[in-house]
Design a protein around this motif. Structure first.
Motif, PDB file in Angstrom:
ATOM      1  N   ARG A  87       0.845  -1.192   0.000  1.00 48.77           N
ATOM      2  CA  ARG A  87       0.000   0.000   0.000  1.00 48.77           C
ATOM      3  C   ARG A  87       0.877   1.236   0.000  1.00 48.77           C
ATOM      4  O   ARG A  87       1.802   1.343   0.783  1.00 48.77           O
ATOM      5  CB  ARG A  87      -0.894   0.014   1.242  1.00 48.77           C
ATOM      6  N   GLY A  88       0.553   2.166  -0.885  1.00 49.47           N
ATOM      7  CA  GLY A  88       1.298   3.413  -0.974  1.00 49.47           C
ATOM      8  C   GLY A  88       0.546   4.539  -0.300  1.00 49.47           C
ATOM      9  O   GLY A  88      -0.162   4.341   0.683  1.00 49.47           O
ATOM     10  N   GLY A  89       0.690   5.722  -0.884  1.00 47.35           N
ATOM     11  CA  GLY A  89       0.024   6.890  -0.345  1.00 47.35           C
ATOM     12  C   GLY A  89      -1.484   6.749  -0.396  1.00 47.35           C
ATOM     13  O   GLY A  89      -2.044   6.279  -1.383  1.00 47.35           O
ATOM     14  N   MET A  90      -2.131   7.157   0.673  1.00 52.01           N
ATOM     15  CA  MET A  90      -3.578   6.951   0.748  1.00 52.01           C
ATOM     16  C   MET A  90      -4.348   7.755  -0.292  1.00 52.01           C
ATOM     17  O   MET A  90      -5.474   7.424  -0.609  1.00 52.01           O
ATOM     18  CB  MET A  90      -4.085   7.260   2.144  1.00 52.01           C
ATOM     19  N   PHE A  91      -3.755   8.768  -0.881  1.00 51.60           N
ATOM     20  CA  PHE A  91      -4.450   9.582  -1.869  1.00 51.60           C
ATOM     21  C   PHE A  91      -4.101   9.195  -3.296  1.00 51.60           C
ATOM     22  O   PHE A  91      -4.659   9.720  -4.243  1.00 51.60           O
ATOM     23  CB  PHE A  91      -4.130  11.059  -1.658  1.00 51.60           C
ATOM     24  N   SER A  92      -3.167   8.287  -3.479  1.00 48.98           N
ATOM     25  CA  SER A  92      -2.710   7.900  -4.809  1.00 48.98           C
ATOM     26  C   SER A  92      -3.598   6.784  -5.370  1.00 48.98           C
ATOM     27  O   SER A  92      -4.017   5.882  -4.650  1.00 48.98           O
ATOM     28  CB  SER A  92      -1.253   7.437  -4.732  1.00 48.98           C
ATOM     29  N   LEU A  93      -3.877   6.849  -6.662  1.00 48.71           N
ATOM     30  CA  LEU A  93      -4.858   5.962  -7.292  1.00 48.71           C
ATOM     31  C   LEU A  93      -4.502   4.480  -7.302  1.00 48.71           C
ATOM     32  O   LEU A  93      -5.378   3.637  -7.437  1.00 48.71           O
ATOM     33  CB  LEU A  93      -5.103   6.404  -8.744  1.00 48.71           C
ATOM     34  N   GLU A  94      -3.238   4.133  -7.173  1.00 46.38           N
ATOM     35  CA  GLU A  94      -2.864   2.717  -7.280  1.00 46.38           C
ATOM     36  C   GLU A  94      -3.143   1.917  -6.013  1.00 46.38           C
ATOM     37  O   GLU A  94      -3.097   0.687  -6.027  1.00 46.38           O
ATOM     38  CB  GLU A  94      -1.390   2.571  -7.681  1.00 46.38           C
ATOM     39  N   GLY A  95      -3.447   2.565  -4.910  1.00 37.92           N
ATOM     40  CA  GLY A  95      -3.652   1.886  -3.633  1.00 37.92           C
ATOM     41  C   GLY A  95      -4.594   0.693  -3.682  1.00 37.92           C
ATOM     42  O   GLY A  95      -4.250  -0.390  -3.198  1.00 37.92           O
ATOM     43  N   PRO A  96      -5.783   0.838  -4.264  1.00 37.38           N
ATOM     44  CA  PRO A  96      -6.713  -0.300  -4.298  1.00 37.38           C
ATOM     45  C   PRO A  96      -6.216  -1.492  -5.122  1.00 37.38           C
ATOM     46  O   PRO A  96      -6.758  -2.593  -5.005  1.00 37.38           O
ATOM     47  CB  PRO A  96      -7.975   0.300  -4.941  1.00 37.38           C
ATOM     48  N   GLU A  97      -5.184  -1.289  -5.902  1.00 36.54           N
ATOM     49  CA  GLU A  97      -4.621  -2.374  -6.718  1.00 36.54           C
ATOM     50  C   GLU A  97      -3.678  -3.265  -5.911  1.00 36.54           C
ATOM     51  O   GLU A  97      -3.179  -4.272  -6.423  1.00 36.54           O
ATOM     52  CB  GLU A  97      -3.847  -1.797  -7.918  1.00 36.54           C
ATOM     53  N   GLY A  98      -3.401  -2.895  -4.657  1.00 36.75           N
ATOM     54  CA  GLY A  98      -2.443  -3.649  -3.851  1.00 36.75           C
ATOM     55  C   GLY A  98      -1.014  -3.397  -4.285  1.00 36.75           C
ATOM     56  O   GLY A  98      -0.111  -4.165  -3.977  1.00 36.75           O
ATOM     57  N   LYS A  99      -0.804  -2.294  -4.987  1.00 35.87           N
ATOM     58  CA  LYS A  99       0.513  -1.889  -5.498  1.00 35.87           C
ATOM     59  C   LYS A  99       0.798  -0.471  -5.039  1.00 35.87           C
ATOM     60  O   LYS A  99      -0.102   0.260  -4.634  1.00 35.87           O
ATOM     61  CB  LYS A  99       0.534  -1.915  -7.038  1.00 35.87           C
ATOM     62  N   ARG A 100       2.050  -0.097  -5.125  1.00 34.66           N
ATOM     63  CA  ARG A 100       2.396   1.300  -4.880  1.00 34.66           C
ATOM     64  C   ARG A 100       3.529   1.704  -5.804  1.00 34.66           C
ATOM     65  O   ARG A 100       4.407   0.898  -6.128  1.00 34.66           O
ATOM     66  CB  ARG A 100       2.757   1.546  -3.427  1.00 34.66           C
ATOM     67  N   PHE A 101       3.458   2.937  -6.251  1.00 34.63           N
ATOM     68  CA  PHE A 101       4.546   3.482  -7.051  1.00 34.63           C
ATOM     69  C   PHE A 101       5.696   3.818  -6.119  1.00 34.63           C
ATOM     70  O   PHE A 101       5.491   4.205  -4.962  1.00 34.63           O
ATOM     71  CB  PHE A 101       4.093   4.734  -7.814  1.00 34.63           C
ATOM     72  N   LEU A 102       6.896   3.653  -6.616  1.00 32.37           N
ATOM     73  CA  LEU A 102       8.109   3.860  -5.835  1.00 32.37           C
ATOM     74  C   LEU A 102       9.107   4.604  -6.705  1.00 32.37           C
ATOM     75  O   LEU A 102       9.266   4.266  -7.884  1.00 32.37           O
ATOM     76  CB  LEU A 102       8.685   2.501  -5.421  1.00 32.37           C
ATOM     77  N   THR A 103       9.780   5.588  -6.141  1.00 29.90           N
ATOM     78  CA  THR A 103      10.797   6.323  -6.884  1.00 29.90           C
ATOM     79  C   THR A 103      12.171   5.744  -6.602  1.00 29.90           C
ATOM     80  O   THR A 103      12.583   5.646  -5.452  1.00 29.90           O
ATOM     81  CB  THR A 103      10.786   7.818  -6.497  1.00 29.90           C
ATOM     82  N   ARG A 104      12.834   5.358  -7.668  1.00 25.66           N
ATOM     83  CA  ARG A 104      14.242   4.980  -7.608  1.00 25.66           C
ATOM     84  C   ARG A 104      14.969   6.107  -8.335  1.00 25.66           C
ATOM     85  O   ARG A 104      14.352   6.894  -9.040  1.00 25.66           O
ATOM     86  CB  ARG A 104      14.474   3.646  -8.296  1.00 25.66           C
ATOM     87  N   SER A 105      16.263   6.174  -8.211  1.00 27.74           N
ATOM     88  CA  SER A 105      16.975   7.242  -8.916  1.00 27.74           C
ATOM     89  C   SER A 105      18.394   6.802  -9.245  1.00 27.74           C
ATOM     90  O   SER A 105      18.910   5.834  -8.697  1.00 27.74           O
ATOM     91  CB  SER A 105      17.005   8.515  -8.065  1.00 27.74           C
ATOM     92  N   ARG A 106      18.958   7.535 -10.189  1.00 27.48           N
ATOM     93  CA  ARG A 106      20.375   7.366 -10.512  1.00 27.48           C
ATOM     94  C   ARG A 106      20.931   8.737 -10.831  1.00 27.48           C
ATOM     95  O   ARG A 106      20.221   9.623 -11.314  1.00 27.48           O
ATOM     96  CB  ARG A 106      20.575   6.414 -11.686  1.00 27.48           C
ATOM     97  N   VAL A 107      22.200   8.940 -10.532  1.00 28.90           N
ATOM     98  CA  VAL A 107      22.860  10.216 -10.779  1.00 28.90           C
ATOM     99  C   VAL A 107      23.151  10.336 -12.269  1.00 28.90           C
ATOM    100  O   VAL A 107      23.605   9.381 -12.903  1.00 28.90           O
ATOM    101  CB  VAL A 107      24.160  10.324  -9.951  1.00 28.90           C
ATOM    102  N   PHE A 108      22.859  11.516 -12.829  1.00 30.85           N
ATOM    103  CA  PHE A 108      23.157  11.756 -14.235  1.00 30.85           C
ATOM    104  C   PHE A 108      24.661  11.727 -14.474  1.00 30.85           C
ATOM    105  O   PHE A 108      25.447  12.143 -13.615  1.00 30.85           O
ATOM    106  CB  PHE A 108      22.635  13.132 -14.672  1.00 30.85           C
ATOM    107  N   SER A 109      25.053  11.259 -15.652  1.00 30.92           N
ATOM    108  CA  SER A 109      26.459  11.302 -16.053  1.00 30.92           C
ATOM    109  C   SER A 109      26.845  12.751 -16.360  1.00 30.92           C
ATOM    110  O   SER A 109      25.976  13.625 -16.499  1.00 30.92           O
ATOM    111  CB  SER A 109      26.680  10.444 -17.303  1.00 30.92           C
ATOM    112  N   GLU A 110      28.118  13.007 -16.491  1.00 23.19           N
ATOM    113  CA  GLU A 110      28.590  14.350 -16.839  1.00 23.19           C
ATOM    114  C   GLU A 110      27.992  14.804 -18.167  1.00 23.19           C
ATOM    115  O   GLU A 110      27.549  15.952 -18.306  1.00 23.19           O
ATOM    116  CB  GLU A 110      30.115  14.384 -16.887  1.00 23.19           C
ATOM    117  N   ALA A 111      27.959  13.918 -19.142  1.00 26.16           N
ATOM    118  CA  ALA A 111      27.383  14.260 -20.463  1.00 26.16           C
ATOM    119  C   ALA A 111      25.890  14.587 -20.332  1.00 26.16           C
ATOM    120  O   ALA A 111      25.399  15.548 -20.953  1.00 26.16           O
ATOM    121  CB  ALA A 111      27.581  13.115 -21.446  1.00 26.16           C
ATOM    122  N   GLU A 112      25.169  13.834 -19.519  1.00 26.78           N
ATOM    123  CA  GLU A 112      23.742  14.103 -19.318  1.00 26.78           C
ATOM    124  C   GLU A 112      23.525  15.444 -18.608  1.00 26.78           C
ATOM    125  O   GLU A 112      22.624  16.204 -18.962  1.00 26.78           O
ATOM    126  CB  GLU A 112      23.095  12.981 -18.526  1.00 26.78           C
TER     127      GLU A 112
END
Length: 118
Positions: A87-112
């Motif tokens: 379960r994710g945020g109570m106001f986010s639409l995916e909650g009833p699906e038994g799923k939650r969105f999650l943010t992962r990240s990576r640092v941009f390269s110098e060129a990016e």
């Protein structure tokens, strides 16, 4: 072109499922408070976007925003939106699906960073 926000296939699949049920969507990366810091999915227009919000791009043809203050902390990273069981945020639409969105990240390269003019 380097994207500031992208999504995994699992997240894109869930976005499509939610679009079929709710119509056009929008995302806002929350900055804490009652739901913690997570990508929140709303029906398009449900959350008022203002001058203090930064448009990061689109994932699954869905606009993605975060507050400008929070963007200052994250601007050197690409946000990768994923989906996990639970379960994710109570106001986010995916909650009833038994799923939650999650943010992962990576640092941009110098060129990016140069491409994005950071």
């Amino acid at each position: 072109m380097t994207e500031r926000a992208t999504a995994t296939e699992a997240a894109l699949d869930l976005i499509e499922k939610l679009k079929k049920r709710h119509g056009p969507l929008m995302f806002h990366q929350s900055g804490g408070c009652c739901d913690g810091s997570s990508p929140m999915c709303y029906p398009d227009g449900e959350l008022r976007i203002g001058e203090q919000d930064f448009y990061l791009g689109e994932i699954g043809d869905t606009p993605f925003y975060m507050s400008k203050d929070q963007y200052e902390y994250w601007k050197h990273t690409q946000l990768i939106i994923d989906v996990v069981d639970g379960r994710g945020g109570m106001f986010s639409l995916e909650g009833p699906e038994g799923k939650r969105f999650l943010t992962r990240s990576r640092v941009f390269s110098e060129a990016e960073r140069k491409e994005l003019q950071l």
